[in-house]
Design an enzyme around this catalytic site. Structure first.
Site, PDB file in Angstrom:
ATOM      1  N   LYS A 112       0.901  -1.229  -0.055  1.00 58.52           N
ATOM      2  CA  LYS A 112       0.020   0.040  -0.003  1.00 58.52           C
ATOM      3  C   LYS A 112       0.950   1.264   0.224  1.00 58.52           C
ATOM      4  O   LYS A 112       0.642   2.060  -0.640  1.00 58.52           O
ATOM      5  CB  LYS A 112      -1.075  -0.130   1.183  1.00 58.52           C
ATOM      6  CG  LYS A 112      -2.063  -1.110   1.014  1.00 58.52           C
ATOM      7  CD  LYS A 112      -3.256  -0.728   1.888  1.00 58.52           C
ATOM      8  CE  LYS A 112      -4.339  -1.895   1.716  1.00 58.52           C
ATOM      9  NZ  LYS A 112      -5.293  -1.566   2.574  1.00 58.52           N
ATOM     10  N   LYS A 199      -9.844 -11.938 -10.758  1.00 51.59           N
ATOM     11  CA  LYS A 199     -11.079 -12.179  -9.596  1.00 51.59           C
ATOM     12  C   LYS A 199     -11.969 -11.110  -9.792  1.00 51.59           C
ATOM     13  O   LYS A 199     -11.595  -9.792 -10.250  1.00 51.59           O
ATOM     14  CB  LYS A 199     -10.507 -12.487  -8.334  1.00 51.59           C
ATOM     15  CG  LYS A 199      -9.674 -11.122  -7.456  1.00 51.59           C
ATOM     16  CD  LYS A 199      -9.468 -11.693  -5.940  1.00 51.59           C
ATOM     17  CE  LYS A 199      -9.241 -10.254  -5.323  1.00 51.59           C
ATOM     18  NZ  LYS A 199      -8.799 -10.556  -3.854  1.00 51.59           N
ATOM     19  N   LYS A 202     -13.995  -4.424  -7.489  1.00 52.36           N
ATOM     20  CA  LYS A 202     -14.269  -3.338  -7.884  1.00 52.36           C
ATOM     21  C   LYS A 202     -13.117  -2.115  -8.336  1.00 52.36           C
ATOM     22  O   LYS A 202     -13.561  -1.596  -9.255  1.00 52.36           O
ATOM     23  CB  LYS A 202     -14.699  -2.447  -6.348  1.00 52.36           C
ATOM     24  CG  LYS A 202     -15.966  -2.622  -6.292  1.00 52.36           C
ATOM     25  CD  LYS A 202     -16.775  -1.672  -5.087  1.00 52.36           C
ATOM     26  CE  LYS A 202     -17.014  -0.584  -5.871  1.00 52.36           C
ATOM     27  NZ  LYS A 202     -17.715   0.520  -4.908  1.00 52.36           N
TER      28      LYS A 202
END
Ligand code: TRP
Length: 306
Positions: A112, A199, A202
């Protein structure tokens, strides 16, 4: 029942719930409720560790609570992290039992912070992002959870939770916190219908996920346009076809599943029929969820208008 084991899990309020989330995690949450004392959280403070919009975060939190209730999570099993101050209080205490070095080595922190380094101009990485797994540890330890249903991506964080709990227990000289264990459950992995090599998620964009609460026509349209064969497969079922079968099975229509699989094996499967069956199975599954959501939204209870 006091000998009942406690299961804890939590999810970030990042908007819409899609079929990947539902079949991969939430349906399992619902099932586990019959077997364990279950506590499930919407962890809005965790969502603040990446760039976020204040109004959206607040809306998403309540939307997710409603969605979880609509698909069958019992209201009494749910918490909203920011409404329970003990989570952040315990987080501080646990910070003092957490190794800075170990936190900097967390895969998710590295991923991240790299992602932020690439997307934001000022290269800002918050202490919150580093501290993320300690808050997660507080979420777990505070309820003395025995089990945490986890995917592979959360294994390292759970390991860290155990280290922190153990360090605390050593300090106080007794097994004050329960050391949480991973609860592995096989759950269906749903792929994107637009690109079955990925997969369902969003972040890949609108075409790549199907919302659990989408309009029936939208679901039918999306399934109809699902990619089936790329032409490259020989002798094995393509990801796209397997994904449609997986959806039918996950939605519980075993009659359609078995008869279509027979067709596939006989070489007589028609993709239009497979898609039709998948769309029907999904639409039937979610119909009661949508009705329940409507009821919940009409309920002007004390949680509304926050
Ligand atoms: N990190 C988890 C995720 O994004 C969310 C989470 C926060 C969590 N606290 C938790 C999961 C406690 C399990 C237990 O998926």
């Amino acid at each position: 029942m006091s000998d009942q084991k406690t299961v804890l899990s939590a999810i970030q309020p990042t908007g819409d719930m899609h079929l990947g989330n539902y079949f991969g995690a939430i349906a399992n949450w619902v099932r586990l409720q019959d077997q364990y004392r279950c506590i499930y959280g919407v962890v809005d403070y965790h969502a603040m560790t990446m760039p976020y919009d204040v109004a959206k975060l607040r809306n998403n939190t309540w939307e997710l609570i409603t969605n979880l209730m609509a698909v069958g999570v019992y209201a009494e099993n749910l918490f909203v992290q920011s409404l329970v101050p003990e989570h952040t209080e315990l987080c501080w205490i646990l910070n003092c039992f957490s190794s800075y070095g170990q936190l900097t080595r967390m895969t998710q922190f590295k991923d991240k912070s790299n992602q932020l380094g690439e997307t934001s101009k000022d290269d800002f990485i918050s202490v919150g992002l580093l501290d993320y797994p300690v808050l997660q540890t507080a979420d777990i330890l505070i309820y003395r959870a025995d089990y945490v249903p986890v995917g592979k991506d959360q294994e390292q964080h759970l390991e860290l939770s155990r280290d922190i709990a153990q360090r605390f227990n050593n300090q106080v000289g007794k097994p004050y916190f329960v050391l949480p264990e991973a609860l592995y459950t096989e759950t269906p992995k749903i792929r994107s219908t637009a690109d079955p090599s990925k997969k369902m998620s969003k972040s890949a964009g609108e075409k790549h996920y199907i919302s659990v609460f989408a309009e029936e026509t939208a679901i039918r349209r999306q399934i109809k346009s699902a990619v089936t064969d790329t032409g490259a497969e020989t002798g094995v079922m393509s990801d796209g076809v397997a994904n449609l079968f997986e959806m039918i099975k996950a939605a519980g229509d075993m009659t359609a599943f078995t008869s279509l699989l027979d067709d596939y094996q006989a070489g007589s499967l028609k993709y239009a029929e497979l898609k039709e069956a998948a769309a029907n199975a999904l639409v039937n599954l979610i119909r009661p969820f949508k009705e329940r959501k409507m009821e919940l939204n009409q309920d002007k209870g004390p949680l509304k208008n926050k």
